[in-house]
Write an enzyme that holds these catalytic residues in place. Structure first.
Site, PDB file in Angstrom:
ATOM      1  N   LYS A 189      42.055  38.681  41.084  1.00 11.76           N
ATOM      2  CA  LYS A 189      42.551  37.309  41.004  1.00 11.76           C
ATOM      3  C   LYS A 189      43.775  37.101  41.901  1.00 11.76           C
ATOM      4  O   LYS A 189      44.157  37.987  42.658  1.00 11.76           O
ATOM      5  CB  LYS A 189      42.824  36.945  39.539  1.00 11.76           C
ATOM      6  CG  LYS A 189      41.585  37.119  38.617  1.00 11.76           C
ATOM      7  CD  LYS A 189      40.548  36.032  38.785  1.00 11.76           C
ATOM      8  CE  LYS A 189      39.202  36.338  38.135  1.00 11.76           C
ATOM      9  NZ  LYS A 189      39.147  36.300  36.690  1.00 11.76           N
TER      10      LYS A 189
HETATM   11  C1  LIG Z   1      38.250  36.445  35.474  1.00 14.28           C
HETATM   12  C2  LIG Z   1      37.895  35.280  34.626  1.00 14.28           C
HETATM   13  C3  LIG Z   1      38.063  35.275  33.237  1.00 14.28           C
HETATM   14  C4  LIG Z   1      38.427  36.507  32.472  1.00 14.28           C
HETATM   15  O1  LIG Z   1      39.571  37.079  32.915  1.00 14.28           O
HETATM   16  P1  LIG Z   1      39.997  38.548  32.414  1.00 14.28           P
HETATM   17  O2  LIG Z   1      41.454  38.562  32.697  1.00 14.28           O
HETATM   18  O3  LIG Z   1      39.216  39.507  33.272  1.00 14.28           O
HETATM   19  O4  LIG Z   1      39.673  38.674  30.993  1.00 14.28           O
HETATM   20  C5  LIG Z   1      37.813  34.118  32.552  1.00 14.28           C
HETATM   21  N1  LIG Z   1      37.396  33.008  33.175  1.00 14.28           N
HETATM   22  C6  LIG Z   1      37.188  32.976  34.503  1.00 14.28           C
HETATM   23  C7  LIG Z   1      36.734  31.713  35.145  1.00 14.28           C
HETATM   24  C8  LIG Z   1      37.409  34.116  35.275  1.00 14.28           C
HETATM   25  O5  LIG Z   1      37.169  34.114  36.580  1.00 14.28           O
END
Ligand SMILES: *Cc1c(COP(=O)(O)O)cnc(C)c1O
Length: 385
Positions: A189
């Site tokens: 991210k």
């Molecule tokens: C990555 C993601 C999540 C979950 O995030 P984590 O930190 O890996 O639990 C939830 N929603 C979206 C749209 C994502 O891309």
């Protein structure tokens, strides 16, 4: 050329120094790095409160619980998302439904939302919570969604997992429109703590509830206790919470990353702008742009023209060239678990059509223009094959 991932973390010496400083200090978890990260994050995102959570999936779960989602509740989200956007409602025993996407923005469609709300009102099946997802980092139509929420009486949890540092109508994502906004710090991210998440809100009571729920439902604050304190050791469990805490090691990394967010953001934006230019003549639909919002550019996703080579052929050609393209997202309602809940293929045709032609191209701050040119020329060749 070496393998080019679709996304990867950006770690520098300051990040490493920040983490090792915590390892040499007194607290590995629940120390001072957590509130420091929360305060910096809240300030950067224009929110009064930020609550750090061990990942965005847990954060979505707690956000639902804090808004009272439970058995009998109804939660609507976008089918064009990671499964966590919908699973959070199921964790609470609630029912999930979806609102199809706008094929242009790839976010939840406002007309589809309006129609579904009108029908739900007539049928007495209005949602309790809406979870719009800022796909690829592009903020949703949140001003209109806020107005609909106030009209119909539902709450908004914005899944901004892709959207750290984006803005809409001049305000940073996380402070203005949603009751709660959830961010992810997974390694792929925008900023990372390896695993991690954050919830921002302007509502102090919701922030308190989230802090309680992330740590077993336990409080040491006498003002929040139901009984009298029995001594310095005393704590009370006043709700059923979880261990969803972030560590100080991670929070220190998060603060260090956050300090670099403007630089990393500028680089992502420059690369996205450059993709727009060098891909302009190809038979692909490029990401939507609008003057009223800025994307965090978590993803640079293109849509292959259905008249040309198949998405599979293009995908395979890119992977054969060591380019780590990916596909976001398999519509959630078509996952076997959701088919088992009664959803069917064809239920949300815009999300399904998008999925059938989508490819996410590599985009990360350390990407070079040379790598980007290689991605573009490989895509060009694959599309004319
Ligand atoms: C990555 C993601 C999540 C979950 O995030 P984590 O930190 O890996 O639990 C939830 N929603 C979206 C749209 C994502 O891309």
């Amino acid at each position: 050329m070496a393998f080019i991932p679709y996304s990867t973390q950006s770690i520098d010496e300051d990040d490493i120094a920040a983490v090792t400083a915590v390892l040499r200090a007194d607290y590995l978890t629940q120390g001072p790095a957590i509130p420091a990260f929360e305060e910096a994050f809240a300030r950067r995102h224009g929110a009064k409160h930020a609550v750090a959570i061990n990942n965005a999936t847990s954060a979505l779960h707690l956000a639902c619980l804090a808004l009272g989602v439970g058995p009998g509740s109804l939660v609507w989200t976008s089918p064009n998302s990671f499964v966590a956007s919908a699973n959070c409602a199921l964790y609470c025993g609630a029912k999930v439904d979806f609102v199809d996407i706008d094929p242009t923005t790839r976010n939840m469609s406002l007309p589809a939302l309006r129609d579904k709300l009108a029908a739900a009102k007539a049928a007495g099946t209005l949602p309790n919570v809406l979870i719009p997802v800022d796909f690829a980092g592009l903020p949703c139509d949140l001003q209109e969604m806020r107005a609909l929420a106030d009209d119909y009486g539902f709450r908004i949890i914005e899944d901004a997992s892709h959207a750290t540092g984006s803005s809409y109508l001049g305000a940073p994502t996380g402070g203005a429109w949603s009751d709660l906004t959830v961010f992810s710090f997974h390694a792929v991210k925008i900023v990372t703590t390896a695993e991690g998440g954050m919830i921002t809100t302007n509502d102090a009571a919701l922030a308190d509830e989230l802090r309680l729920l992330r740590s077993h439902g336990i409080t040491r604050d006498t003002a929040r206790m139901q009984g009298e304190s029995e001594g310095p050791w005393y704590y009370e469990q006043t709700a059923l919470g979880y261990n969803y805490r972030l560590t100080d090691i991670q929070a220190a990394l998060g603060s260090s990353q956050l300090a670099r967010l403007p630089t990393m953001q500028a680089r992502r934006t420059a690369l996205a702008d450059r993709y727009d230019t060098i891909l302009a003549d190809l038979p692909v639909t490029l990401p939507y742009r609008s003057n009223d919002r800025t994307s965090a550019w978590h993803l640079y996703a293109v849509e292959i023209d259905p008249a040309g080579p198949s998405r599979r052929a293009v995908f395979d050609a890119m992977r054969a060239a060591e380019i780590g393209v990916n596909v976001h997202y398999i519509p959630i309602h078509t996952q076997p678990h959701y088919l088992g809940l009664g959803f069917k293929r064809g239920d949300f045709p815009a999300a399904e059509h998008y999925y059938a032609h989508a490819i996410s191209l590599p985009l990360f701050p350390a990407m070079t223009e040379q790598q980007q040119d290689f991605v573009a020329s490989t895509l060009r060749a694959a599309l004319s094959a």
